[in-house]
Scaffold this motif. Sequence first.
Motif, PDB file in Angstrom:
ATOM      1  N   ASP A   1       0.822  -1.210   0.000  1.00  0.00           N
ATOM      2  CA  ASP A   1       0.000   0.000   0.000  1.00  0.00           C
ATOM      3  C   ASP A   1       0.862   1.270   0.000  1.00  0.00           C
ATOM      4  O   ASP A   1       0.917   2.010   0.985  1.00  0.00           O
ATOM      5  CB  ASP A   1      -0.937  -0.036   1.213  1.00  0.00           C
ATOM      6  N   LEU A   2       1.492   1.505  -1.144  1.00  0.00           N
ATOM      7  CA  LEU A   2       2.312   2.703  -1.341  1.00  0.00           C
ATOM      8  C   LEU A   2       1.869   3.413  -2.611  1.00  0.00           C
ATOM      9  O   LEU A   2       1.494   2.759  -3.583  1.00  0.00           O
ATOM     10  CB  LEU A   2       3.795   2.329  -1.493  1.00  0.00           C
ATOM     11  N   THR A   3       1.949   4.732  -2.627  1.00  0.00           N
ATOM     12  CA  THR A   3       1.593   5.485  -3.825  1.00  0.00           C
ATOM     13  C   THR A   3       2.857   5.847  -4.604  1.00  0.00           C
ATOM     14  O   THR A   3       3.942   5.983  -4.035  1.00  0.00           O
ATOM     15  CB  THR A   3       0.835   6.775  -3.465  1.00  0.00           C
ATOM     16  N   ASP A   4       2.679   6.018  -5.890  1.00  0.00           N
ATOM     17  CA  ASP A   4       3.755   6.466  -6.794  1.00  0.00           C
ATOM     18  C   ASP A   4       5.038   5.649  -6.632  1.00  0.00           C
ATOM     19  O   ASP A   4       6.126   6.198  -6.436  1.00  0.00           O
ATOM     20  CB  ASP A   4       4.052   7.960  -6.587  1.00  0.00           C
ATOM     21  N   ILE A   5       4.931   4.343  -6.750  1.00  0.00           N
ATOM     22  CA  ILE A   5       6.095   3.460  -6.624  1.00  0.00           C
ATOM     23  C   ILE A   5       6.938   3.563  -7.891  1.00  0.00           C
ATOM     24  O   ILE A   5       6.423   3.515  -9.000  1.00  0.00           O
ATOM     25  CB  ILE A   5       5.656   2.002  -6.409  1.00  0.00           C
ATOM     26  N   ARG A   6       8.238   3.710  -7.724  1.00  0.00           N
ATOM     27  CA  ARG A   6       9.158   3.771  -8.857  1.00  0.00           C
ATOM     28  C   ARG A   6      10.484   3.108  -8.449  1.00  0.00           C
ATOM     29  O   ARG A   6      10.728   2.881  -7.279  1.00  0.00           O
ATOM     30  CB  ARG A   6       9.364   5.208  -9.305  1.00  0.00           C
ATOM     31  N   ASP A   7      11.279   2.809  -9.451  1.00  0.00           N
ATOM     32  CA  ASP A   7      12.577   2.163  -9.210  1.00  0.00           C
ATOM     33  C   ASP A   7      12.428   0.987  -8.237  1.00  0.00           C
ATOM     34  O   ASP A   7      13.112   0.904  -7.233  1.00  0.00           O
ATOM     35  CB  ASP A   7      13.598   3.167  -8.652  1.00  0.00           C
ATOM     36  N   TYR A   8      11.530   0.083  -8.576  1.00  0.00           N
ATOM     37  CA  TYR A   8      11.261  -1.024  -7.660  1.00  0.00           C
ATOM     38  C   TYR A   8      11.778  -2.340  -8.232  1.00  0.00           C
ATOM     39  O   TYR A   8      11.985  -2.488  -9.427  1.00  0.00           O
ATOM     40  CB  TYR A   8       9.764  -1.138  -7.354  1.00  0.00           C
ATOM     41  N   ASP A   9      11.952  -3.297  -7.318  1.00  0.00           N
ATOM     42  CA  ASP A   9      12.323  -4.653  -7.672  1.00  0.00           C
ATOM     43  C   ASP A   9      11.490  -5.566  -6.782  1.00  0.00           C
ATOM     44  O   ASP A   9      11.492  -5.417  -5.551  1.00  0.00           O
ATOM     45  CB  ASP A   9      13.819  -4.880  -7.425  1.00  0.00           C
ATOM     46  N   CYS A  10      10.765  -6.485  -7.398  1.00  0.00           N
ATOM     47  CA  CYS A  10       9.925  -7.410  -6.637  1.00  0.00           C
ATOM     48  C   CYS A  10      10.229  -8.834  -7.100  1.00  0.00           C
ATOM     49  O   CYS A  10      10.124  -9.130  -8.288  1.00  0.00           O
ATOM     50  CB  CYS A  10       8.446  -7.083  -6.836  1.00  0.00           C
ATOM     51  N   LYS A  11      10.610  -9.669  -6.164  1.00  0.00           N
ATOM     52  CA  LYS A  11      10.875 -11.072  -6.450  1.00  0.00           C
ATOM     53  C   LYS A  11       9.908 -11.913  -5.630  1.00  0.00           C
ATOM     54  O   LYS A  11       9.827 -11.771  -4.411  1.00  0.00           O
ATOM     55  CB  LYS A  11      12.313 -11.426  -6.087  1.00  0.00           C
ATOM     56  N   VAL A  12       9.181 -12.776  -6.321  1.00  0.00           N
ATOM     57  CA  VAL A  12       8.241 -13.667  -5.650  1.00  0.00           C
ATOM     58  C   VAL A  12       8.718 -15.097  -5.876  1.00  0.00           C
ATOM     59  O   VAL A  12       8.814 -15.560  -7.009  1.00  0.00           O
ATOM     60  CB  VAL A  12       6.807 -13.488  -6.201  1.00  0.00           C
ATOM     61  N   ASP A  13       9.054 -15.776  -4.793  1.00  0.00           N
ATOM     62  CA  ASP A  13       9.432 -17.180  -4.832  1.00  0.00           C
ATOM     63  C   ASP A  13       8.271 -18.002  -4.286  1.00  0.00           C
ATOM     64  O   ASP A  13       7.268 -17.451  -3.849  1.00  0.00           O
ATOM     65  CB  ASP A  13      10.694 -17.416  -3.994  1.00  0.00           C
ATOM     66  N   THR A  14       8.429 -19.308  -4.279  1.00  0.00           N
ATOM     67  CA  THR A  14       7.329 -20.167  -3.835  1.00  0.00           C
ATOM     68  C   THR A  14       6.947 -19.934  -2.376  1.00  0.00           C
ATOM     69  O   THR A  14       5.802 -20.163  -1.999  1.00  0.00           O
ATOM     70  CB  THR A  14       7.681 -21.650  -4.025  1.00  0.00           C
ATOM     71  N   ASN A  15       7.884 -19.465  -1.557  1.00  0.00           N
ATOM     72  CA  ASN A  15       7.565 -19.275  -0.144  1.00  0.00           C
ATOM     73  C   ASN A  15       7.938 -17.895   0.393  1.00  0.00           C
ATOM     74  O   ASN A  15       7.882 -17.661   1.596  1.00  0.00           O
ATOM     75  CB  ASN A  15       8.255 -20.349   0.700  1.00  0.00           C
ATOM     76  N   ARG A  16       8.281 -16.943  -0.510  1.00  0.00           N
ATOM     77  CA  ARG A  16       8.789 -15.657  -0.022  1.00  0.00           C
ATOM     78  C   ARG A  16       8.571 -14.555  -1.041  1.00  0.00           C
ATOM     79  O   ARG A  16       8.542 -14.804  -2.236  1.00  0.00           O
ATOM     80  CB  ARG A  16      10.273 -15.831   0.295  1.00  0.00           C
ATOM     81  N   ILE A  17       8.426 -13.328  -0.535  1.00  0.00           N
ATOM     82  CA  ILE A  17       8.389 -12.143  -1.388  1.00  0.00           C
ATOM     83  C   ILE A  17       9.431 -11.157  -0.882  1.00  0.00           C
ATOM     84  O   ILE A  17       9.613 -10.989   0.332  1.00  0.00           O
ATOM     85  CB  ILE A  17       6.988 -11.487  -1.409  1.00  0.00           C
ATOM     86  N   THR A  18      10.134 -10.557  -1.836  1.00  0.00           N
ATOM     87  CA  THR A  18      11.101  -9.519  -1.523  1.00  0.00           C
ATOM     88  C   THR A  18      10.777  -8.321  -2.407  1.00  0.00           C
ATOM     89  O   THR A  18      10.669  -8.460  -3.627  1.00  0.00           O
ATOM     90  CB  THR A  18      12.546  -9.990  -1.798  1.00  0.00           C
TER      91      THR A  18
END
Length: 169
Positions: free
Chosen positions: A22-39
């Motif tokens: 729940d953040l507004t105006d997200i930029r320069d992001y990196d999201c990694k979703v694994d089977t048991n984890r999110i970064t």
Amino acid sequence: MAMLTPPVLWAQRENEVFFTIDLTDIRDYDCKVDTNRITFTGIAGADGRKYHLDCEFYKEIDTEKSKQHLTSRNFFLRLVKKESGPYWPRMLKKTPKPGWLKVDFNRWKDEDDSDDGADDNNKQQDFSQMLQNMGGGMPGDFGAGTAGLDDLPDSDDDSDDEKLPDLES
């Protein structure tokens, strides 16, 4: 500057989990979703603050079927559970629940709620039917179960008939 943890909203169904950063105006992001984890790491907001999130899910998810969607208001993920079945007792493997994790009541549905796909129009019709069965109708509907105005007794004792005093000038 230290990285902040973003606020997260979550809700679930038997086969999926809704996870919203729940953040507004997200930029320069990196999201990694694994089977048991999110970064997640990114910059958000008008002030350009840095955020970081690393959490382990209660159970595994299917990364191939899961989806993500970035808007100017938030980062939404629809995570498909690897094992469809009963609701998870919590979102994260660790306890107690951290302060940044909240229930998304806009998407929440209890496990025992039926998932028949009834829309608001059907709910409105059900409500109308319920009111009619109770002897009433929709607001403003003076039909079934209510006395008509002609059925009311005449009353000569009406306080509205009194003369009002003259206004002083």
